[in-house]
Design a protein around this motif. Structure first.
Motif, PDB file in Angstrom:
ATOM      1  N   MET A 299       0.829  -1.209   0.000  1.00 33.94           N
ATOM      2  CA  MET A 299       0.000   0.000   0.000  1.00 33.94           C
ATOM      3  C   MET A 299       0.864   1.259   0.000  1.00 33.94           C
ATOM      4  O   MET A 299       0.578   2.225  -0.705  1.00 33.94           O
ATOM      5  CB  MET A 299      -0.909   0.017   1.231  1.00 33.94           C
ATOM      6  CG  MET A 299      -2.070  -0.930   1.189  1.00 33.94           C
ATOM      7  SD  MET A 299      -3.091  -0.709   2.667  1.00 33.94           S
ATOM      8  CE  MET A 299      -4.043  -2.211   2.627  1.00 33.94           C
ATOM      9  N   PHE A 300       1.936   1.231   0.801  1.00 37.82           N
ATOM     10  CA  PHE A 300       2.819   2.390   0.874  1.00 37.82           C
ATOM     11  C   PHE A 300       3.466   2.664  -0.485  1.00 37.82           C
ATOM     12  O   PHE A 300       3.484   3.810  -0.956  1.00 37.82           O
ATOM     13  CB  PHE A 300       3.898   2.163   1.932  1.00 37.82           C
ATOM     14  CG  PHE A 300       4.895   3.280   2.038  1.00 37.82           C
ATOM     15  CD1 PHE A 300       4.577   4.444   2.717  1.00 37.82           C
ATOM     16  CD2 PHE A 300       6.144   3.178   1.441  1.00 37.82           C
ATOM     17  CE1 PHE A 300       5.491   5.486   2.811  1.00 37.82           C
ATOM     18  CE2 PHE A 300       7.065   4.205   1.527  1.00 37.82           C
ATOM     19  CZ  PHE A 300       6.735   5.366   2.213  1.00 37.82           C
ATOM     20  N   ALA A 301       4.001   1.617  -1.098  1.00 33.98           N
ATOM     21  CA  ALA A 301       4.613   1.788  -2.417  1.00 33.98           C
ATOM     22  C   ALA A 301       3.561   2.238  -3.438  1.00 33.98           C
ATOM     23  O   ALA A 301       3.832   3.105  -4.281  1.00 33.98           O
ATOM     24  CB  ALA A 301       5.260   0.486  -2.864  1.00 33.98           C
ATOM     25  N   GLY A 302       2.357   1.664  -3.337  1.00 32.64           N
ATOM     26  CA  GLY A 302       1.282   2.072  -4.238  1.00 32.64           C
ATOM     27  C   GLY A 302       0.854   3.509  -4.017  1.00 32.64           C
ATOM     28  O   GLY A 302       0.553   4.235  -4.969  1.00 32.64           O
ATOM     29  N   ALA A 303       0.854   3.944  -2.743  1.00 36.20           N
ATOM     30  CA  ALA A 303       0.497   5.337  -2.442  1.00 36.20           C
ATOM     31  C   ALA A 303       1.525   6.289  -3.044  1.00 36.20           C
ATOM     32  O   ALA A 303       1.171   7.355  -3.559  1.00 36.20           O
ATOM     33  CB  ALA A 303       0.391   5.534  -0.930  1.00 36.20           C
ATOM     34  N   CYS A 304       2.805   5.915  -2.989  1.00 40.35           N
ATOM     35  CA  CYS A 304       3.848   6.756  -3.595  1.00 40.35           C
ATOM     36  C   CYS A 304       3.640   6.869  -5.098  1.00 40.35           C
ATOM     37  O   CYS A 304       3.771   7.965  -5.677  1.00 40.35           O
ATOM     38  CB  CYS A 304       5.223   6.172  -3.298  1.00 40.35           C
ATOM     39  SG  CYS A 304       5.699   6.226  -1.558  1.00 40.35           S
ATOM     40  N   GLN A 305       3.308   5.768  -5.736  1.00 38.62           N
ATOM     41  CA  GLN A 305       3.072   5.808  -7.177  1.00 38.62           C
ATOM     42  C   GLN A 305       1.785   6.570  -7.514  1.00 38.62           C
ATOM     43  O   GLN A 305       1.708   7.241  -8.543  1.00 38.62           O
ATOM     44  CB  GLN A 305       3.010   4.389  -7.741  1.00 38.62           C
ATOM     45  CG  GLN A 305       4.360   3.719  -7.866  1.00 38.62           C
ATOM     46  CD  GLN A 305       5.319   4.496  -8.745  1.00 38.62           C
ATOM     47  OE1 GLN A 305       5.023   4.788  -9.905  1.00 38.62           O
ATOM     48  NE2 GLN A 305       6.476   4.855  -8.192  1.00 38.62           N
ATOM     49  N   ALA A 306       0.785   6.478  -6.613  1.00 38.48           N
ATOM     50  CA  ALA A 306      -0.440   7.257  -6.820  1.00 38.48           C
ATOM     51  C   ALA A 306      -0.133   8.745  -6.749  1.00 38.48           C
ATOM     52  O   ALA A 306      -0.655   9.550  -7.530  1.00 38.48           O
ATOM     53  CB  ALA A 306      -1.490   6.879  -5.779  1.00 38.48           C
ATOM     54  N   GLY A 307       0.732   9.130  -5.785  1.00 39.00           N
ATOM     55  CA  GLY A 307       1.157  10.525  -5.705  1.00 39.00           C
ATOM     56  C   GLY A 307       1.873  10.980  -6.952  1.00 39.00           C
ATOM     57  O   GLY A 307       1.758  12.140  -7.380  1.00 39.00           O
ATOM     58  N   ARG A 308       2.610  10.066  -7.564  1.00 36.93           N
ATOM     59  CA  ARG A 308       3.304  10.382  -8.820  1.00 36.93           C
ATOM     60  C   ARG A 308       2.318  10.526  -9.977  1.00 36.93           C
ATOM     61  O   ARG A 308       2.405  11.456 -10.785  1.00 36.93           O
ATOM     62  CB  ARG A 308       4.299   9.263  -9.117  1.00 36.93           C
ATOM     63  CG  ARG A 308       5.133   9.467 -10.373  1.00 36.93           C
ATOM     64  CD  ARG A 308       6.014   8.255 -10.610  1.00 36.93           C
ATOM     65  NE  ARG A 308       6.863   8.440 -11.773  1.00 36.93           N
ATOM     66  CZ  ARG A 308       7.643   7.494 -12.256  1.00 36.93           C
ATOM     67  NH1 ARG A 308       7.682   6.294 -11.665  1.00 36.93           N
ATOM     68  NH2 ARG A 308       8.390   7.729 -13.330  1.00 36.93           N
ATOM     69  N   LEU A 309       1.339   9.604 -10.037  1.00 36.03           N
ATOM     70  CA  LEU A 309       0.374   9.631 -11.142  1.00 36.03           C
ATOM     71  C   LEU A 309      -0.551  10.845 -11.058  1.00 36.03           C
ATOM     72  O   LEU A 309      -0.969  11.382 -12.094  1.00 36.03           O
ATOM     73  CB  LEU A 309      -0.456   8.343 -11.138  1.00 36.03           C
ATOM     74  CG  LEU A 309       0.297   7.057 -11.491  1.00 36.03           C
ATOM     75  CD1 LEU A 309      -0.595   5.844 -11.304  1.00 36.03           C
ATOM     76  CD2 LEU A 309       0.832   7.122 -12.919  1.00 36.03           C
ATOM     77  N   LEU A 310      -0.875  11.277  -9.833  1.00 30.76           N
ATOM     78  CA  LEU A 310      -1.753  12.439  -9.693  1.00 30.76           C
ATOM     79  C   LEU A 310      -1.142  13.691 -10.307  1.00 30.76           C
ATOM     80  O   LEU A 310      -1.869  14.593 -10.735  1.00 30.76           O
ATOM     81  CB  LEU A 310      -2.064  12.683  -8.206  1.00 30.76           C
ATOM     82  CG  LEU A 310      -3.066  11.726  -7.550  1.00 30.76           C
ATOM     83  CD1 LEU A 310      -3.160  11.990  -6.050  1.00 30.76           C
ATOM     84  CD2 LEU A 310      -4.443  11.860  -8.197  1.00 30.76           C
ATOM     85  N   GLN A 311       0.167  13.738 -10.367  1.00 31.80           N
ATOM     86  CA  GLN A 311       0.822  14.897 -10.982  1.00 31.80           C
ATOM     87  C   GLN A 311       0.609  14.947 -12.495  1.00 31.80           C
ATOM     88  O   GLN A 311       0.792  15.999 -13.109  1.00 31.80           O
ATOM     89  CB  GLN A 311       2.329  14.860 -10.691  1.00 31.80           C
ATOM     90  CG  GLN A 311       2.663  14.921  -9.217  1.00 31.80           C
ATOM     91  CD  GLN A 311       4.156  14.852  -8.949  1.00 31.80           C
ATOM     92  OE1 GLN A 311       4.880  15.820  -9.152  1.00 31.80           O
ATOM     93  NE2 GLN A 311       4.627  13.703  -8.507  1.00 31.80           N
ATOM     94  N   GLU A 312       0.235  13.812 -13.065  1.00 31.88           N
ATOM     95  CA  GLU A 312       0.017  13.742 -14.509  1.00 31.88           C
ATOM     96  C   GLU A 312      -1.426  14.027 -14.894  1.00 31.88           C
ATOM     97  O   GLU A 312      -1.737  14.119 -16.085  1.00 31.88           O
ATOM     98  CB  GLU A 312       0.414  12.349 -15.028  1.00 31.88           C
ATOM     99  CG  GLU A 312       1.826  11.920 -14.654  1.00 31.88           C
ATOM    100  CD  GLU A 312       2.877  12.881 -15.178  1.00 31.88           C
ATOM    101  OE1 GLU A 312       2.690  13.413 -16.298  1.00 31.88           O
ATOM    102  OE2 GLU A 312       3.882  13.113 -14.465  1.00 31.88           O
ATOM    103  N   VAL A 313      -2.302  14.126 -13.903  1.00 32.58           N
ATOM    104  CA  VAL A 313      -3.713  14.388 -14.191  1.00 32.58           C
ATOM    105  C   VAL A 313      -3.874  15.856 -14.589  1.00 32.58           C
ATOM    106  O   VAL A 313      -3.416  16.749 -13.866  1.00 32.58           O
ATOM    107  CB  VAL A 313      -4.597  14.069 -12.966  1.00 32.58           C
ATOM    108  CG1 VAL A 313      -6.056  14.438 -13.242  1.00 32.58           C
ATOM    109  CG2 VAL A 313      -4.473  12.600 -12.594  1.00 32.58           C
ATOM    110  N   PRO A 314      -4.513  16.122 -15.720  1.00 31.28           N
ATOM    111  CA  PRO A 314      -4.706  17.519 -16.154  1.00 31.28           C
ATOM    112  C   PRO A 314      -5.451  18.329 -15.086  1.00 31.28           C
ATOM    113  O   PRO A 314      -6.466  17.888 -14.536  1.00 31.28           O
ATOM    114  CB  PRO A 314      -5.548  17.377 -17.433  1.00 31.28           C
ATOM    115  CG  PRO A 314      -5.244  16.004 -17.927  1.00 31.28           C
ATOM    116  CD  PRO A 314      -5.040  15.155 -16.716  1.00 31.28           C
ATOM    117  N   GLY A 315      -4.952  19.492 -14.800  1.00 36.90           N
ATOM    118  CA  GLY A 315      -5.574  20.371 -13.814  1.00 36.90           C
ATOM    119  C   GLY A 315      -5.055  20.207 -12.406  1.00 36.90           C
ATOM    120  O   GLY A 315      -5.363  21.021 -11.527  1.00 36.90           O
TER     121      GLY A 315
END
Length: 578
Positions: A299-315
């Motif tokens: 979950m921790f590793a997934g949360a880090c990657q989620a934080g990374r992916l959110l930066q790619e979301v437009p807006g």
């Protein structure tokens, strides 16, 4: 004989009524504190510290007056002259330390030269005598009444719950469910914090900047709240057995980890370090515990990657690093900016599958391999040292300067200790310790008064000069280390009682976890709060919750000690009421 039995029955009925009333009052208070209080911010971020404090103060004083009135009335109705004496006979070592801390706080106030600030506290912080006494009273009320139904035999002669006990709390809700209410409300707080960190503001807050999050205030206050609440939910997942509880606490754990990684305060990494290290060692008890630990790591590793992916979301834009160029956390940049956690996630999935396969094919049981404990201790120590070093570098405690080489050798980087590390924490720590050395014998023992750190520091010329040189016009109201601040404010006696409270609570909770898994939650929350506050301070958004958790843990221990049997020593009877 019949008359004696009738009198005893009347006493038990009166006592049971007053216990139920106190439990109901505490239930209302708990709901207000965990659901309404974190979201209460009527003026936005303008004076939010004062708004939160006055809400906490008013609600707590009302609760204490109501519950205290019920207790006094019950004692008068019973005509029990030895009621108070009986309470002292049943006090634990942790009880005595909290009691001693309350007495020390009052003694410190009486010996203080700054009684106006010592009573209610400095404006904006309000950690004076009244707040400290409210913390102590929260502990005693919750330890005596909130869990008072725990351990009673179920109707019909059977039992309910794990180990044959009902985990009943106020209004018939289990203590687990009350914690679930807390976690549900915290999920909303954390989701808002994640949105704010990525420049999305579902709720308009006056005074909004990138250093403020959710409905709690700046990142230090936000991280303080997170340091108590997030570990409670994560341990809830680690302990839970039922599918629905695992699912819901798993969702909470992922969200809590995501906001912990992205919120911006470096003190969160201390919490992660302590939490995951302790969980790793505890998880070697059984395969099921080990699976939970690996799942949380994924979950921790997934949360880090989620934080990374959110930066790619437009807006959406991760705004804390952009707000302070060059001053963002190096650890945060590494975890949400690169593939390192993606590789870690792959390794964790492989480990999880390997353990599952070994268990299925060869009957692998982790608890049978004692050598793993030695290896795990060494691994935790190594990882802990490496992480601590990374935190020191990340916070500026250690920095590297380039040393130019000569014709015979190349240049190299030389490590340098920075006294002003952590936004001046090094300077504030040294100033706090120097303040204690400058005190006379009496004030070294009892301190200069609760929340009077600034009053004393800026009155001593040498210390004031250091503070002005380092912080300019900013007025330092604490050492940004809770124990140093407690030492200055309440002296060696206050620190002994305060630190002793946490130490004895942790040891006693950890010693009975086999009887009650909820004690895992309470014990780890004490550790994470302490780890966080080694670089932070008391405030009304997390210290009250810690004392509530301490009270719940103590209440569970009292119930376990009594055995839940109606023999005159269990909750709701004459001798055990408190």
């Amino acid at each position: 004989m019949n008359g004696i039995k009738g009198d005893q029955k009347g006493i038990e009925e009166n006592t049971g009524l007053h216990t139920r009333l106190c439990r109901g009052i505490l239930a209302v208070y708990f709901f207000i504190m965990v659901v309404i209080y974190p979201l209460y911010a009527p003026g936005g971020y303008v004076r939010i510290g004062e708004v939160k404090y006055f809400f906490f103060r008013n609600m707590t004083l009302v609760m204490l007056a109501a519950a205290g009135g019920v207790i006094v009335l019950a004692a008068l109705v019973r005509r029990d002259r030895e009621w108070i004496v009986k309470q002292y006979r049943r006090m634990s070592v942790t009880d005595w330390l909290v009691y001693g801390y309350g007495l020390t706080v009052m003694l410190s106030y009486l010996c203080s030269d700054y009684k106006e600030d010592a009573l209610w506290g400095v404006q904006g912080w309000y950690m004076g005598v009244m707040s400290q006494l409210m913390f102590a009273l929260l502990y005693f009320f919750f330890s005596r009444y909130f869990c008072s139904g725990y351990g009673k035999k179920a109707a019909g002669g059977g039992t309910a719950g794990t180990g044959g006990r009902q985990r009943t709390g106020p209004w018939g809700f289990s203590v687990w469910k009350w914690l679930g209410v807390w976690l549900a409300a915290s999920t909303v707080v954390f989701v808002l914090g994640i949105c704010n960190r990525y420049s999305l503001y579902p709720i308009g807050m006056e005074g909004q900047t990138e250093t403020f999050l959710s409905t709690l205030g700046n990142i230090n206050w936000y991280c303080g709240y997170w340091s108590v609440t997030a570990p409670v939910g994560i341990m809830f997942y680690w302990c839970s057995e039922k599918g629905a509880a695992r699912l819901l606490s798993g969702v909470f754990s992922f969200i809590a980890m995501l906001t912990g990684v992205t919120q911006g305060s470096s003190s969160a990494w201390l919490v992660f370090l302590v939490l995951l290290s302790v969980l790793f060692v505890l998880s070697l008890q059984s395969n099921r515990r080990l699976y939970r630990f690996l799942e949380l790591c994924m979950m921790f590793a997934g949360a880090c990657q989620a934080g990374r992916l959110l930066q790619e979301v437009p807006g959406l834009t991760y705004n804390y690093r952009s707000y302070q160029p060059g001053e963002g956390s190096m650890i945060t940049d590494m975890l949400i900016g690169y593939d390192v956690t993606l590789g870690a996630l792959f390794v964790l999935v492989c480990c999880y599958a390997a353990v599952r396969g070994l268990e299925k094919r060869r009957g692998f049981r982790v608890e049978k391999h004692k050598w793993l404990w030695g290896m795990s201790a060494a691994a935790v120590a190594l990882v802990g040292c490496m992480t601590a070093l990374l935190l020191l570098v990340d916070s500026g405690v250690i920095w590297f300067r380039e040393v130019h080489g000569t014709m015979e050798r190349d240049g190299y980087l030389e490590p340098v200790l920075d006294e002003d590390w952590g936004n001046g924490r090094g300077a504030s720590w040294m100033c706090g310790l120097d303040a204690v050395q400058s005190m006379d014998g009496l004030h070294k023992l009892v301190g200069i008064g609760p929340d009077c750190f600034a009053d004393y520091i800026y009155e001593v010329p040498e210390l004031a000069e250091k503070m002005v040189d380092r912080f300019g016009d900013l007025r330092l109201t604490n050492a940004h280390n809770e124990w140093i601040t407690v030492l200055v404010n309440t002296g060696m006696l206050g620190l002994f009682c305060y630190a002793g409270t946490f130490l004895t609570a942790f040891i006693r909770f950890a010693g009975r976890v086999s009887k009650e898994p909820l004690l895992y939650v309470c014990a780890v929350a004490v550790l994470t709060y302490t780890a966080h506050n080694m670089v932070s301070f008391q405030q009304v958004l997390h210290t009250p919750y810690l004392f509530i958790v301490l009270g719940i843990g103590e209440g569970l221990l009292r119930a376990l000690r009594d055995g839940g049997e109606p023999d005159g020593r269990s909750y709701g009877t004459e001798e055990a009421d408190g």
